[in-house]
Design an enzyme around this catalytic site. Structure first.
Site, PDB file in Angstrom:
ATOM      1  N   CYS A  71     -13.875   7.421  -6.334  1.00  0.00           N
ATOM      2  CA  CYS A  71     -12.946   6.534  -5.626  1.00  0.00           C
ATOM      3  C   CYS A  71     -11.523   6.919  -5.992  1.00  0.00           C
ATOM      4  O   CYS A  71     -11.171   6.963  -7.159  1.00  0.00           O
ATOM      5  CB  CYS A  71     -13.194   5.088  -6.010  1.00  0.00           C
ATOM      6  SG  CYS A  71     -11.976   3.936  -5.349  1.00  0.00           S
ATOM      7  N   GLU A 118     -22.153   7.222  -1.658  1.00  0.00           N
ATOM      8  CA  GLU A 118     -22.371   6.232  -2.720  1.00  0.00           C
ATOM      9  C   GLU A 118     -21.109   6.122  -3.560  1.00  0.00           C
ATOM     10  O   GLU A 118     -20.413   7.108  -3.797  1.00  0.00           O
ATOM     11  CB  GLU A 118     -23.555   6.665  -3.588  1.00  0.00           C
ATOM     12  CG  GLU A 118     -23.880   5.733  -4.742  1.00  0.00           C
ATOM     13  CD  GLU A 118     -23.194   6.113  -6.046  1.00  0.00           C
ATOM     14  OE1 GLU A 118     -23.270   5.334  -7.011  1.00  0.00           O
ATOM     15  OE2 GLU A 118     -22.555   7.200  -6.103  1.00  0.00           O
ATOM     16  N   ARG A 161     -27.093  -2.853 -12.161  1.00  0.00           N
ATOM     17  CA  ARG A 161     -26.240  -1.757 -11.660  1.00  0.00           C
ATOM     18  C   ARG A 161     -25.996  -1.952 -10.166  1.00  0.00           C
ATOM     19  O   ARG A 161     -26.874  -1.702  -9.343  1.00  0.00           O
ATOM     20  CB  ARG A 161     -26.918  -0.403 -11.913  1.00  0.00           C
ATOM     21  CG  ARG A 161     -25.998   0.789 -11.661  1.00  0.00           C
ATOM     22  CD  ARG A 161     -26.689   2.104 -11.973  1.00  0.00           C
ATOM     23  NE  ARG A 161     -25.747   3.210 -12.030  1.00  0.00           N
ATOM     24  CZ  ARG A 161     -25.052   3.573 -13.100  1.00  0.00           C
ATOM     25  NH1 ARG A 161     -25.214   2.906 -14.230  1.00  0.00           N
ATOM     26  NH2 ARG A 161     -24.205   4.573 -13.065  1.00  0.00           N
ATOM     27  N   ARG A 163     -23.975  -0.908  -6.802  1.00  0.00           N
ATOM     28  CA  ARG A 163     -23.246   0.194  -6.186  1.00  0.00           C
ATOM     29  C   ARG A 163     -23.193  -0.030  -4.676  1.00  0.00           C
ATOM     30  O   ARG A 163     -24.082  -0.657  -4.098  1.00  0.00           O
ATOM     31  CB  ARG A 163     -23.931   1.546  -6.475  1.00  0.00           C
ATOM     32  CG  ARG A 163     -23.836   1.991  -7.934  1.00  0.00           C
ATOM     33  CD  ARG A 163     -22.398   2.305  -8.312  1.00  0.00           C
ATOM     34  NE  ARG A 163     -22.253   2.839  -9.658  1.00  0.00           N
ATOM     35  CZ  ARG A 163     -22.052   2.114 -10.746  1.00  0.00           C
ATOM     36  NH1 ARG A 163     -22.002   0.787 -10.655  1.00  0.00           N
ATOM     37  NH2 ARG A 163     -21.902   2.673 -11.927  1.00  0.00           N
TER      38      ARG A 163
END
Length: 332
Positions: A71, A118, A161, A163
Protein backbone atom coordinates in the site's frame (compact mmCIF):
# COMPACT_ATOMS: atom_id res chain seq x y z
CA UNK A 1 -9.29 -26.07 -18.28
CA UNK A 2 -5.87 -24.92 -17.12
CA UNK A 3 -5.15 -21.20 -16.73
CA UNK A 4 -1.97 -19.23 -17.25
CA UNK A 5 -1.30 -16.79 -14.42
CA UNK A 6 1.37 -14.35 -13.28
CA UNK A 7 2.50 -13.71 -9.71
CA UNK A 8 3.43 -10.07 -8.93
CA UNK A 9 4.82 -8.88 -5.59
CA UNK A 10 5.07 -12.62 -5.14
CA UNK A 11 6.72 -12.77 -1.72
CA UNK A 12 7.31 -16.47 -1.02
CA UNK A 13 4.49 -17.64 -3.27
CA UNK A 14 1.48 -17.88 -0.97
CA UNK A 15 -0.99 -16.70 -3.60
CA UNK A 16 0.68 -18.84 -6.24
CA UNK A 17 0.37 -21.90 -3.97
CA UNK A 18 -3.40 -21.39 -3.90
CA UNK A 19 -3.71 -21.06 -7.69
CA UNK A 20 -1.35 -23.84 -8.77
CA UNK A 21 -4.11 -26.51 -8.92
CA UNK A 22 -5.77 -24.45 -11.66
CA UNK A 23 -2.92 -23.89 -14.07
CA UNK A 24 0.61 -22.70 -14.71
CA UNK A 25 2.53 -19.69 -13.45
CA UNK A 26 4.22 -18.12 -16.48
CA UNK A 27 5.87 -15.11 -14.80
CA UNK A 28 6.76 -14.02 -11.28
CA UNK A 29 8.24 -10.87 -9.79
CA UNK A 30 9.61 -10.16 -6.29
CA UNK A 31 12.31 -7.67 -5.34
CA UNK A 32 13.36 -9.08 -1.92
CA UNK A 33 16.45 -11.25 -2.38
CA UNK A 34 15.76 -13.56 0.57
CA UNK A 35 12.15 -14.08 -0.54
CA UNK A 36 13.49 -14.93 -4.00
CA UNK A 37 15.59 -17.69 -2.39
CA UNK A 38 12.57 -19.22 -0.70
CA UNK A 39 10.47 -18.89 -3.85
CA UNK A 40 13.10 -20.55 -6.03
CA UNK A 41 13.57 -23.41 -3.55
CA UNK A 42 9.84 -24.17 -3.63
CA UNK A 43 8.87 -23.44 -7.24
CA UNK A 44 12.04 -24.08 -9.21
CA UNK A 45 12.66 -20.64 -10.64
CA UNK A 46 13.80 -17.26 -9.38
CA UNK A 47 11.38 -14.34 -9.74
CA UNK A 48 12.33 -11.23 -11.69
CA UNK A 49 13.43 -8.37 -9.41
CA UNK A 50 12.16 -4.79 -9.45
CA UNK A 51 8.75 -4.62 -11.14
CA UNK A 52 9.37 -0.99 -12.08
CA UNK A 53 12.00 -2.13 -14.57
CA UNK A 54 9.75 -4.76 -16.20
CA UNK A 55 8.46 -3.96 -19.69
CA UNK A 56 4.78 -4.91 -19.66
CA UNK A 57 4.92 -5.84 -23.35
CA UNK A 58 7.47 -8.57 -22.56
CA UNK A 59 5.34 -10.29 -19.91
CA UNK A 60 3.81 -13.53 -21.24
CA UNK A 61 0.12 -13.55 -22.07
CA UNK A 62 -1.94 -14.83 -19.15
CA UNK A 63 -5.50 -15.44 -18.01
CA UNK A 64 -5.22 -14.35 -14.38
CA UNK A 65 -3.05 -11.70 -12.73
CA UNK A 66 -2.17 -12.15 -9.04
CA UNK A 67 -0.61 -9.47 -6.85
CA UNK A 68 -0.16 -8.96 -3.13
CA UNK A 69 0.93 -5.36 -3.65
CA UNK A 70 2.21 -2.92 -1.00
CA UNK A 71 0.00 0.00 0.00
CA UNK A 72 1.42 3.37 -1.03
CA UNK A 73 -0.21 6.78 -0.71
CA UNK A 74 -1.64 8.52 -3.73
CA UNK A 75 -4.56 10.80 -4.31
CA UNK A 76 -6.90 12.10 -6.99
CA UNK A 77 -6.84 15.59 -5.47
CA UNK A 78 -4.77 17.02 -8.29
CA UNK A 79 -7.03 15.92 -11.14
CA UNK A 80 -9.18 19.09 -11.25
CA UNK A 81 -6.08 21.27 -11.24
CA UNK A 82 -4.62 19.33 -14.14
CA UNK A 83 -7.85 19.73 -16.04
CA UNK A 84 -7.74 23.49 -15.54
CA UNK A 85 -4.17 23.55 -16.85
CA UNK A 86 -5.13 21.46 -19.85
CA UNK A 87 -2.86 18.61 -18.75
CA UNK A 88 -3.69 14.97 -19.27
CA UNK A 89 -4.91 12.92 -16.37
CA UNK A 90 -6.11 9.36 -15.96
CA UNK A 91 -4.80 6.18 -14.41
CA UNK A 92 -1.21 6.69 -15.53
CA UNK A 93 -1.10 10.10 -13.94
CA UNK A 94 -3.21 9.36 -10.85
CA UNK A 95 -1.08 6.41 -9.77
CA UNK A 96 2.34 7.40 -11.15
CA UNK A 97 5.06 6.83 -8.59
CA UNK A 98 3.19 4.05 -6.78
CA UNK A 99 3.59 0.32 -7.17
CA UNK A 100 -0.09 -0.04 -7.99
CA UNK A 101 0.74 1.86 -11.18
CA UNK A 102 2.80 -1.15 -12.30
CA UNK A 103 -0.17 -3.47 -11.84
CA UNK A 104 -2.37 -1.06 -13.81
CA UNK A 105 0.00 -0.76 -16.75
CA UNK A 106 0.35 -4.55 -16.96
CA UNK A 107 -3.42 -5.07 -16.83
CA UNK A 108 -3.89 -2.42 -19.52
CA UNK A 109 -1.36 -4.07 -21.81
CA UNK A 110 -2.16 -7.76 -21.25
CA UNK A 111 -5.94 -7.62 -20.58
CA UNK A 112 -6.19 -10.78 -18.42
CA UNK A 113 -9.58 -12.43 -17.95
CA UNK A 114 -9.36 -11.88 -14.20
CA UNK A 115 -7.18 -10.61 -11.39
CA UNK A 116 -6.84 -11.04 -7.63
CA UNK A 117 -5.17 -8.33 -5.55
CA UNK A 118 -4.49 -8.60 -1.81
CA UNK A 119 -3.62 -5.91 0.70
CA UNK A 120 -3.95 -4.88 4.34
CA UNK A 121 -7.42 -4.20 5.70
CA UNK A 122 -6.59 -0.52 6.23
CA UNK A 123 -6.26 0.04 2.49
CA UNK A 124 -9.96 0.94 2.62
CA UNK A 125 -9.49 3.80 5.05
CA UNK A 126 -6.02 4.94 3.98
CA UNK A 127 -5.87 8.67 3.18
CA UNK A 128 -9.52 9.09 4.21
CA UNK A 129 -10.58 6.51 1.65
CA UNK A 130 -8.93 8.24 -1.30
CA UNK A 131 -6.38 5.51 -1.95
CA UNK A 132 -9.00 2.80 -2.32
CA UNK A 133 -11.20 5.16 -4.34
CA UNK A 134 -8.40 5.62 -6.87
CA UNK A 135 -7.71 1.90 -7.05
CA UNK A 136 -11.37 1.10 -7.77
CA UNK A 137 -11.63 3.88 -10.33
CA UNK A 138 -8.48 2.76 -12.14
CA UNK A 139 -9.59 -0.86 -12.35
CA UNK A 140 -13.08 0.09 -13.53
CA UNK A 141 -11.68 2.52 -16.10
CA UNK A 142 -9.61 -0.35 -17.45
CA UNK A 143 -12.89 -2.15 -18.16
CA UNK A 144 -13.16 -4.55 -15.24
CA UNK A 145 -16.05 -5.52 -13.00
CA UNK A 146 -14.60 -5.33 -9.51
CA UNK A 147 -15.52 -7.03 -6.23
CA UNK A 148 -13.84 -6.44 -2.87
CA UNK A 149 -14.15 -7.93 0.57
CA UNK A 150 -12.33 -7.85 3.89
CA UNK A 151 -11.94 -11.43 5.11
CA UNK A 152 -10.68 -12.72 8.44
CA UNK A 153 -8.63 -15.91 8.07
CA UNK A 154 -9.25 -17.16 11.59
CA UNK A 155 -12.00 -19.53 10.51
CA UNK A 156 -9.40 -21.47 8.49
CA UNK A 157 -6.16 -20.93 10.42
CA UNK A 158 -5.76 -20.20 14.16
CA UNK A 159 -4.88 -16.54 13.63
CA UNK A 160 -6.83 -13.28 13.68
CA UNK A 161 -5.84 -11.94 10.26
CA UNK A 162 -7.98 -9.52 8.28
CA UNK A 163 -7.02 -8.66 4.74
CA UNK A 164 -8.77 -7.05 1.80
CA UNK A 165 -9.13 -9.07 -1.41
CA UNK A 166 -9.99 -7.37 -4.70
CA UNK A 167 -11.22 -9.55 -7.56
CA UNK A 168 -11.89 -8.29 -11.08
CA UNK A 169 -13.20 -9.76 -14.34
CA UNK A 170 -12.90 -8.48 -17.89
CA UNK A 171 -16.47 -9.65 -18.46
CA UNK A 172 -19.24 -8.49 -16.07
CA UNK A 173 -19.31 -11.91 -14.42
CA UNK A 174 -21.31 -12.88 -11.36
CA UNK A 175 -19.02 -13.57 -8.43
CA UNK A 176 -19.36 -14.18 -4.71
CA UNK A 177 -16.56 -14.42 -2.19
CA UNK A 178 -16.45 -17.64 -0.15
CA UNK A 179 -18.11 -17.76 3.25
CA UNK A 180 -15.41 -18.31 5.87
CA UNK A 181 -16.33 -20.20 9.08
CA UNK A 182 -16.38 -18.02 12.20
CA UNK A 183 -14.50 -20.56 14.27
CA UNK A 184 -11.49 -22.48 13.03
CA UNK A 185 -8.82 -24.85 14.34
CA UNK A 186 -7.27 -24.02 17.74
CA UNK A 187 -3.70 -22.78 17.99
CA UNK A 188 -2.35 -25.96 19.59
CA UNK A 189 -2.99 -27.85 16.34
CA UNK A 190 -0.12 -26.08 14.56
CA UNK A 191 2.48 -26.46 17.31
CA UNK A 192 5.50 -28.71 16.98
CA UNK A 193 6.01 -31.43 19.59
CA UNK A 194 9.70 -30.94 20.27
CA UNK A 195 10.93 -27.35 20.23
CA UNK A 196 14.52 -26.26 20.86
CA UNK A 197 15.27 -24.23 23.98
CA UNK A 198 16.53 -21.32 21.87
CA UNK A 199 12.91 -20.34 21.21
CA UNK A 200 12.21 -19.85 24.94
CA UNK A 201 12.49 -16.20 26.01
CA UNK A 202 15.45 -15.29 28.18
CA UNK A 203 14.76 -13.99 31.68
CA UNK A 204 15.99 -10.56 30.58
CA UNK A 205 13.60 -10.33 27.61
CA UNK A 206 10.64 -11.79 29.49
CA UNK A 207 11.12 -9.38 32.40
CA UNK A 208 11.39 -6.47 29.98
CA UNK A 209 8.17 -7.41 28.15
CA UNK A 210 6.26 -7.79 31.42
CA UNK A 211 7.51 -4.43 32.72
CA UNK A 212 6.67 -2.75 29.41
CA UNK A 213 3.13 -4.10 29.45
CA UNK A 214 2.62 -3.12 33.10
CA UNK A 215 3.85 0.42 32.42
CA UNK A 216 1.39 0.92 29.60
CA UNK A 217 -1.45 -0.77 31.46
CA UNK A 218 -1.16 1.90 34.19
CA UNK A 219 -1.63 4.53 31.46
CA UNK A 220 -4.70 2.74 30.15
CA UNK A 221 -2.95 1.48 27.01
CA UNK A 222 -3.14 -2.06 25.70
CA UNK A 223 0.44 -2.24 24.47
CA UNK A 224 2.53 -5.25 25.31
CA UNK A 225 3.05 -8.91 24.66
CA UNK A 226 0.31 -11.37 23.76
CA UNK A 227 0.30 -14.66 25.64
CA UNK A 228 -1.67 -16.93 23.35
CA UNK A 229 -4.62 -19.12 24.31
CA UNK A 230 -3.73 -22.50 22.84
CA UNK A 231 -7.40 -23.46 22.58
CA UNK A 232 -8.26 -20.35 20.57
CA UNK A 233 -6.52 -18.25 17.91
CA UNK A 234 -3.50 -15.95 17.99
CA UNK A 235 -3.00 -12.31 17.21
CA UNK A 236 -1.94 -11.35 13.69
CA UNK A 237 1.51 -12.61 12.73
CA UNK A 238 3.53 -9.63 11.49
CA UNK A 239 6.83 -9.12 9.69
CA UNK A 240 8.31 -7.76 12.95
CA UNK A 241 7.87 -11.10 14.71
CA UNK A 242 11.58 -11.79 14.36
CA UNK A 243 12.38 -8.98 16.83
CA UNK A 244 11.04 -10.53 20.03
CA UNK A 245 7.96 -12.58 19.12
CA UNK A 246 5.96 -10.55 21.61
CA UNK A 247 2.66 -10.49 19.70
CA UNK A 248 2.32 -14.30 19.83
CA UNK A 249 3.96 -16.01 22.81
CA UNK A 250 3.35 -19.66 23.61
CA UNK A 251 2.90 -20.49 27.33
CA UNK A 252 4.99 -23.39 28.59
CA UNK A 253 3.60 -24.01 32.05
CA UNK A 254 4.52 -22.89 35.56
CA UNK A 255 8.13 -21.98 36.19
CA UNK A 256 9.10 -21.67 32.53
CA UNK A 257 9.20 -18.57 30.38
CA UNK A 258 6.99 -18.51 27.27
CA UNK A 259 8.50 -19.12 23.86
CA UNK A 260 8.30 -17.78 20.34
CA UNK A 261 6.74 -19.72 17.52
CA UNK A 262 9.23 -21.60 15.38
CA UNK A 263 9.46 -20.70 11.66
CA UNK A 264 7.67 -23.95 10.81
CA UNK A 265 4.84 -23.06 13.17
CA UNK A 266 4.61 -19.64 11.50
CA UNK A 267 4.34 -21.40 8.15
CA UNK A 268 1.52 -23.56 9.52
CA UNK A 269 -0.17 -20.49 11.02
CA UNK A 270 -0.38 -19.12 7.47
CA UNK A 271 -1.65 -22.41 6.10
CA UNK A 272 1.46 -23.55 4.24
CA UNK A 273 1.94 -27.32 3.97
CA UNK A 274 4.82 -28.91 5.86
CA UNK A 275 6.34 -29.74 2.47
CA UNK A 276 7.02 -26.02 1.99
CA UNK A 277 10.79 -25.55 2.22
CA UNK A 278 12.30 -23.04 4.64
CA UNK A 279 15.81 -22.36 3.32
CA UNK A 280 16.67 -18.99 4.88
CA UNK A 281 17.65 -17.85 8.38
CA UNK A 282 15.06 -17.70 11.12
CA UNK A 283 15.08 -13.90 10.97
CA UNK A 284 14.33 -13.89 7.24
CA UNK A 285 11.75 -16.67 7.60
CA UNK A 286 9.83 -14.77 10.29
CA UNK A 287 9.70 -11.70 8.05
CA UNK A 288 8.56 -13.76 5.06
CA UNK A 289 5.74 -15.60 6.81
CA UNK A 290 4.66 -12.40 8.56
CA UNK A 291 4.31 -10.72 5.17
CA UNK A 292 2.58 -13.66 3.51
CA UNK A 293 -1.06 -14.41 2.85
CA UNK A 294 -3.13 -17.02 4.65
CA UNK A 295 -3.03 -19.65 1.92
CA UNK A 296 -6.36 -21.43 2.74
CA UNK A 297 -8.29 -18.16 2.30
CA UNK A 298 -6.75 -17.55 -1.11
CA UNK A 299 -7.40 -21.17 -2.06
CA UNK A 300 -11.13 -20.69 -1.52
CA UNK A 301 -11.09 -17.41 -3.46
CA UNK A 302 -9.14 -19.07 -6.28
CA UNK A 303 -11.79 -21.76 -6.53
CA UNK A 304 -14.54 -19.12 -6.75
CA UNK A 305 -12.65 -17.11 -9.38
CA UNK A 306 -12.19 -20.15 -11.60
CA UNK A 307 -15.83 -21.18 -11.11
CA UNK A 308 -17.01 -17.69 -12.13
CA UNK A 309 -14.94 -17.80 -15.32
CA UNK A 310 -16.16 -21.27 -16.24
CA UNK A 311 -19.83 -20.62 -15.44
CA UNK A 312 -19.67 -17.44 -17.53
CA UNK A 313 -22.83 -16.01 -15.93
CA UNK A 314 -23.18 -12.29 -16.63
CA UNK A 315 -24.62 -9.70 -14.28
CA UNK A 316 -28.12 -8.71 -15.25
CA UNK A 317 -27.92 -5.23 -13.80
CA UNK A 318 -25.17 -2.75 -13.13
CA UNK A 319 -23.72 -2.98 -9.68
CA UNK A 320 -24.13 -0.12 -7.28
CA UNK A 321 -21.30 2.41 -7.19
CA UNK A 322 -20.44 2.03 -10.84
CA UNK A 323 -19.31 -1.51 -11.43
CA UNK A 324 -17.92 -2.22 -8.00
CA UNK A 325 -19.31 -4.55 -5.36
CA UNK A 326 -17.95 -4.01 -1.85
CA UNK A 327 -18.62 -6.00 1.27
CA UNK A 328 -16.96 -6.12 4.68
CA UNK A 329 -16.91 -9.10 7.01
CA UNK A 330 -16.17 -7.62 10.42
CA UNK A 331 -14.57 -9.35 13.38
CA UNK A 332 -16.91 -10.85 15.90
Amino acid sequence: MLYRFIDLFAGIGGIRTAFEPYGECVFSCEWDVKAQETYEANFGHKPVGDIRTVNEKEIPDHDILLAGFPCQPFSIAGVSKKKSLGRKHGFLDETQGTLFFDIARIIKEKQPQAFLLENVKNLRSHDKGNTFKVIKKVLEDLGYTVYSEVINARGLVPQNRERIYIVGFKKPLKFEFPIIPKEGPPLHTILEENVEEKYTLSDKLWNYLQAYKEKHAKKGNGFGYGLADLNSYSRTLSARYYKDGSEILIPQGEGKNPRKLTPRECARLQGFPDSFKIVVSNTAAYKQFGNSVAVPVVSLIAERVVQAIERDELLEEKLEEGRTCDKIIRSV
